[in-house]
Structures are given as C-alpha cells and as structure tokens.
Design an enzyme around this catalytic site. Structure first.
Site, short mmCIF file in Angstrom:
data_model
loop_
_atom_site.label_atom_id
_atom_site.label_comp_id
_atom_site.label_asym_id
_atom_site.label_seq_id
_atom_site.Cartn_x
_atom_site.Cartn_y
_atom_site.Cartn_z
CE LYS A 44 -16.11 -43.81 5.18
NZ LYS A 44 -16.56 -42.64 5.65
CE LYS A 46 -17.39 -44.93 10.41
NZ LYS A 46 -17.95 -43.34 10.72
N1 C2G Z 1 -18.73 -36.06 14.27
C1 C2G Z 1 -18.73 -35.46 15.33
N2 C2G Z 1 -18.98 -35.69 16.53
C2 C2G Z 1 -19.37 -37.04 16.57
C3 C2G Z 1 -19.56 -37.79 15.66
C4 C2G Z 1 -19.11 -37.45 14.49
O1 C2G Z 1 -18.30 -34.30 15.14
N3 C2G Z 1 -19.93 -37.44 18.08
C5 C2G Z 1 -18.24 -35.61 13.01
C6 C2G Z 1 -17.18 -36.59 12.61
O2 C2G Z 1 -15.93 -35.93 13.18
C7 C2G Z 1 -17.29 -36.24 10.97
C8 C2G Z 1 -18.89 -36.19 10.70
O3 C2G Z 1 -19.33 -36.07 11.97
O4 C2G Z 1 -16.68 -35.05 10.60
C9 C2G Z 1 -19.13 -37.51 10.31
O5 C2G Z 1 -18.89 -38.38 11.14
P1 C2G Z 1 -18.98 -40.02 10.28
O6 C2G Z 1 -19.98 -40.35 9.60
O7 C2G Z 1 -18.40 -40.95 11.25
O8 C2G Z 1 -17.84 -39.72 9.20
P2 C2G Z 1 -16.37 -40.50 9.12
O9 C2G Z 1 -16.39 -42.04 8.95
O10 C2G Z 1 -15.40 -39.79 9.91
O11 C2G Z 1 -15.95 -40.15 7.43
O12 C2G Z 1 -13.43 -38.98 3.82
C10 C2G Z 1 -13.87 -38.47 5.14
C11 C2G Z 1 -14.63 -39.67 5.59
O13 C2G Z 1 -15.50 -40.10 4.77
C12 C2G Z 1 -15.07 -39.22 7.03
#
Ligand code: C2G
Length: 132
Positions: A44, A46
């Site tokens: 990803k 990340k």
């Molecule tokens: N999130 C949120 N508000 C934020 C930051 C994050 O609602 N200010 C939500 C994201 O939309 C996600 C969850 O928190 O639903 C986790 O965010 P991340 O850890 O950034 O996840 P991500 O990298 O989007 O991974 O297969 C799907 C992926 O693993 C999602």
C-alpha cells in the site's frame, strides 16, 4: 449476533480512527478489524511508525474492537466476509465505491472521515516542530 468488519493500518492511532471504530461497532454487536500487516503496508506504499505487533496490541485494547485479524492482501475481503459470517462491511468514505463488490455478501457502509486529522498530518506537524 450482527457482525461488522473493517480494515486498516491504524498507525499512530488517533481520534479519526476511534470515530471510525466506534461508529462501525454501533452498526452491529461485534466488530472485527482486519489490520494491515507490515508486508501489506509496503504494497500500500504506507510507511508505519509502529510494527504490526504493536498496532495489534493497541487495537485490541480498544473497547469497540472485539477481534483483530491480519490483513495481508487486497483479495482476502470476500473470503473473510464469508469465513466470519459478516453482516456489515465498513470503511471510511475515502474508499467509497471501492468495495461495492462485497454487496453480494453483506451490507457495505462508507462512513464520513473525521476531518483535519491523519497519520500523515501528525508526522508532518511533528517534523515541522522538530525542524522549526
Ligand atoms: N479514517 C477516518 N478518518 C480519518 C482517518 C482515517 O475515518 N481522519 C478511517 C479510514 O477511512 C479507514 C480507517 O480509518 O476506514 C483506517 O484508516 P487507515 O489506517 O489509513 O487505513 P487505510 O490505509 O485506508 O487501509 O484494505 C483496506 C485498507 O487496509 C484500508
């Protein structure tokens, strides 16, 4: 029992994550979180501060989270939804539409993100503080 499933990296846990997890849990009775492992985060693109083990320990301590499973690829969601007999799949709305294929197996809900906070923002702000 109504089971909810969501996925994420959840690095440097913050209020936006908690808001998502709380609202996801409120859509059912049991919340499973698919936590991205370190290899999948590389896919990803990340960079995480905390390794999978630490992020798992932190997530498991949250009262809204009932179970944490490992997320290691993009393809496992359909299997997970069937394996865990999921009723509702939840993601933040930055993912709107991306997981609609799961509608054949369960309800799919995209929740509004929490504005003004992100792991990237935290890192950027800290960098500025240290290098000001
Ligand atoms: N999130 C949120 N508000 C934020 C930051 C994050 O609602 N200010 C939500 C994201 O939309 C996600 C969850 O928190 O639903 C986790 O965010 P991340 O850890 O950034 O996840 P991500 O990298 O989007 O991974 O297969 C799907 C992926 O693993 C999602």
């Amino acid at each position: 029992m109504k089971k909810v499933l969501t996925y994420g990296t959840f690095d440097l846990l913050h209020e936006g994550h908690i808001n998502l997890l709380r609202r996801a849990r409120e859509l059912g009775d049991y919340l499973i979180v698919g936590l991205s492992n370190d290899q999948f985060n590389k896919i990803k693109n990340k960079e995480t501060y905390f390794p999978f083990r630490s992020r798992k320990t932190i997530l498991e301590s949250i009262k809204f989270v009932d179970c944490v499973i490992e997320e290691s690829n993009w393809e496992q969601k359909t299997l997970d939804v069937q394996k865990f007999d999921i009723d509702v799949f939840v993601m933040g709305d930055d993912w709107t539409g991306k997981f609609d294929f799961l509608k054949d197996y369960c309800e799919v809900v995209y929740l509004p993100r929490t504005e003004g906070i992100s792991t990237t923002q935290i890192k950027r702000d800290l960098y500025k503080k240290v290098h000001a």
